[in-house]
Design an enzyme around this catalytic site. Structure first.
Site, PDB file in Angstrom:
ATOM      1  N   PRO A 108       0.862  -1.134   0.112  1.00 52.25           N
ATOM      2  CA  PRO A 108      -0.195   0.068  -0.211  1.00 52.25           C
ATOM      3  C   PRO A 108       0.482   0.763  -0.220  1.00 52.25           C
ATOM      4  O   PRO A 108       2.092   1.352   0.091  1.00 52.25           O
ATOM      5  CB  PRO A 108      -0.645  -0.340   1.172  1.00 52.25           C
ATOM      6  CG  PRO A 108      -0.579  -1.473   2.085  1.00 52.25           C
ATOM      7  CD  PRO A 108       0.444  -2.191   1.504  1.00 52.25           C
ATOM      8  N   GLU A 335     -22.471   9.720  19.522  1.00 47.56           N
ATOM      9  CA  GLU A 335     -21.233   9.317  19.687  1.00 47.56           C
ATOM     10  C   GLU A 335     -21.303   8.914  20.807  1.00 47.56           C
ATOM     11  O   GLU A 335     -20.750   7.612  20.951  1.00 47.56           O
ATOM     12  CB  GLU A 335     -20.187  10.447  19.643  1.00 47.56           C
ATOM     13  CG  GLU A 335     -20.247  11.604  18.112  1.00 47.56           C
ATOM     14  CD  GLU A 335     -19.919  10.327  17.598  1.00 47.56           C
ATOM     15  OE1 GLU A 335     -18.746   9.397  17.206  1.00 47.56           O
ATOM     16  OE2 GLU A 335     -20.024  10.734  16.044  1.00 47.56           O
TER      17      GLU A 335
END
Ligand code: ADP
Length: 496
Positions: A108, A335
């Protein structure tokens, strides 16, 4: 020189024509037209284009040592073994080994492939030339092939000029010029470029004055043409993976070595919180932490600077956008929903929860795995679905309705559910997702999601007061670290 002679001859011809009383205006106009066409089609855009700048300056100044590359032990070991062929040509020749022509680094972006290639040049005392696959491809036929020839001949001349015996040509994103033949729409140009690369690689011989080694880098080795991968071309394929926890600590160590650190900074803990980070991310993390400390006027960089820098590297710069109070409360509840479920299912998994808008997110909960995982169990994946669904479920429990804020969570949850089916972990058993009838797939996805949703709603419903209190706390603080969150949850009497 040729141009000057032609210009001189043309001027002389014009003077002679004027002398004989010929009207030269149409002729001048014709030359002007010809000149403009030459400029636009040949100089500006054409095959002689000089925009193809091989990084000549790097060729001499490059001095990257293998010791300045953190982790990547396997890649370094394999590369060093291969490079010894270049360092000791006499030994290689004595054993009758054919020269090594190409090494392919596969991994990557940001994992250090360019660094490894530069270190290879230092190790073998070679000149270094770098180009990216996309620089070879132009819309004009023949340009790519010409550029391949150019870079190889430039490598030879540069090595000779610098009195070096070898040259390393590094081509990043090599899949762009080395992709399977016939797979592009303008395939003739692509094929010609790749053919030229194969010709140049075949032309590398042991007895030439300058030994050339081609190092290619790609994240898509599967896209490369088979001809490039056959023995005698890219002989070595070296995987360059994302760093594991130990390697992340080593890389961070390299980048904080020149920075003043406070005593509370624990590199091991930071390495644990940065699963999935590449070397480039870690370099950026150390840099951002130092910038934050400087902005605050601190003499030393503290753990909280690093913690904020992690958020910045993952999510992007803080936004000035300030939602209205009611919306802020909804974001906090959302959250906290994620965080509470994450802690119930996997205690110790939350590293921070915040309502600071960054990038596209209005707030977010950062989880950090205790250990790097490369395999996921059914329970873990179901748990992740539950955590993702918990934001909207908390909103529903507290406000009686959901919002568009959960769209991204749902998409991720469905992706995980699809993964469960594809890996044979659903009630369908081992199936091919592609061949499943659409409605059956849909029903199974829905079943997996609803199962988790029910569980999450029950847990959050039982902890409604806790969610409200934690959300108030988050609104006041803007960010709560994992340790504080766990403490508050304990104090507030979590029902698990
Ligand atoms: P790639 O070529 O794989 O995309 P690069 O070699 O260009 O990645 O790395 C980009 C930057 O990331 C480097 O300049 C370096 O600062 C940092 N980096 C990446 N991997 C490492 C590593 N293993 N050790 C130290 N720094 C690294």
């Amino acid at each position: 020189m040729k141009k000057e002679i032609a210009l001189g001859a043309a001027s002389a011809l014009l003077i002679v024509l004027i002398w004989h009383g010929v009207n030269i205006l149409p002729l001048l106009f014709f030359f002007f037209l010809l000149g403009s066409m030459y400029y636009f089609f040949i100089i500006k855009n054409g095959p002689e284009n000089t925009r193809f700048n091989i990084l000549e300056k790097e060729s001499v100044s490059v001095q990257v040592d293998f010791s300045s590359i953190g982790g990547q032990k396997t890649a370094k070991k394999e590369l060093l073994e291969a490079l010894d062929f270049v360092r000791h040509p006499e030994r290689v020749a004595r054993m009758g080994i054919r020269p090594l022509k190409g090494i392919l680094l596969v991994g990557p972006p940001g994992t250090g492939k360019t660094l490894l290639a530069k270190a290879a040049a230092t190790y073998t005392d070679s000149v270094f030339l770098a180009a990216s696959g996309s620089e070879f491809i132009e819309m004009y036929a023949g340009v790519g092939a010409q550029r391949v020839r150019q870079i190889f001949s430039k490598a030879r001349s540069m090595a000779a000029r610098n009195k070096k015996k070898s040259a390393i040509i590094f081509i990043d994103e090599i899949e762009i010029l080395g992709g399977s033949r016939g797979s592009h729409t303008s395939h003739h140009e692509y094929d010609q470029t790749l053919n030229q690369l194969l010709v140049e690689m075949d032309g590398i011989t042991e007895d030439s004055n300058v030994r050339i080694l081609l190092i290619g880098a790609t994240n898509r080795a599967d896209m490369l043409d088979k001809a490039l991968l056959r023995p005698g071309r890219f002989d070595r394929i070296v995987p360059v993976e994302l760093p594991d926890k130990e390697d992340r600590e080593e890389i961070l160590g390299l980048y904080v070595a020149n920075k003043p650190l406070a005593d509370d900074v624990e590199l091991g803990r930071l390495a644990g919180e940065t699963f999935g980070f590449s070397g480039a991310h870690l370099e950026s993390l150390a840099n951002e932490a130092a910038i934050l400390a400087m902005r605050e006027g601190c003499e030393k960089i503290c753990q909280r600077h690093f913690s904020e820098a992690i958020d910045k590297v993952i999510m992007g710069e803080k936004l000035e956008r300030k939602p209205v109070k009611e919306e802020m409360r909804r974001i906090a509840v959302h959250e906290i929903g994620h965080a509470v479920i994450s802690e119930i299912i996997n205690p110790g998994s939350v590293s921070a929860v915040t309502t600071t808008p960054r990038g596209k997110a209005l707030g977010y909960t950062r989880q950090s795995p205790q250990n790097d995982s490369y395999l996921y169990t059914k329970d873990y994946l179901n748990g992740q679905i539950a955590v993702l669904l918990a934001g909207a479920a908390a909103e529903e429990i507290v406000f009686g309705s959901r919002s568009t804020g959960a769209a991204g969570d749902y998409k991720q949850a469905v992706d995980i559910a699809r993964q469960l089916i594809a890996c044979g972990m659903s009630s369908l058993g081992v199936v091919s997702v592609e061949n499943l009838p659409g409605d059956l797939l849909h029903k199974e996805l829905q079943k997996l999601i609803v199962e988790q949703e029910e569980k999450v709603k029950k847990l959050l419903g039982e902890n409604r007061i806790l969610i409200n209190r934690l959300a108030e706390n988050l609104l006041a603080e803007e960010k709560i670290g994992g340790d504080i969150l766990r403490l508050l949850m304990k104090e507030e009497g979590l029902v698990a």
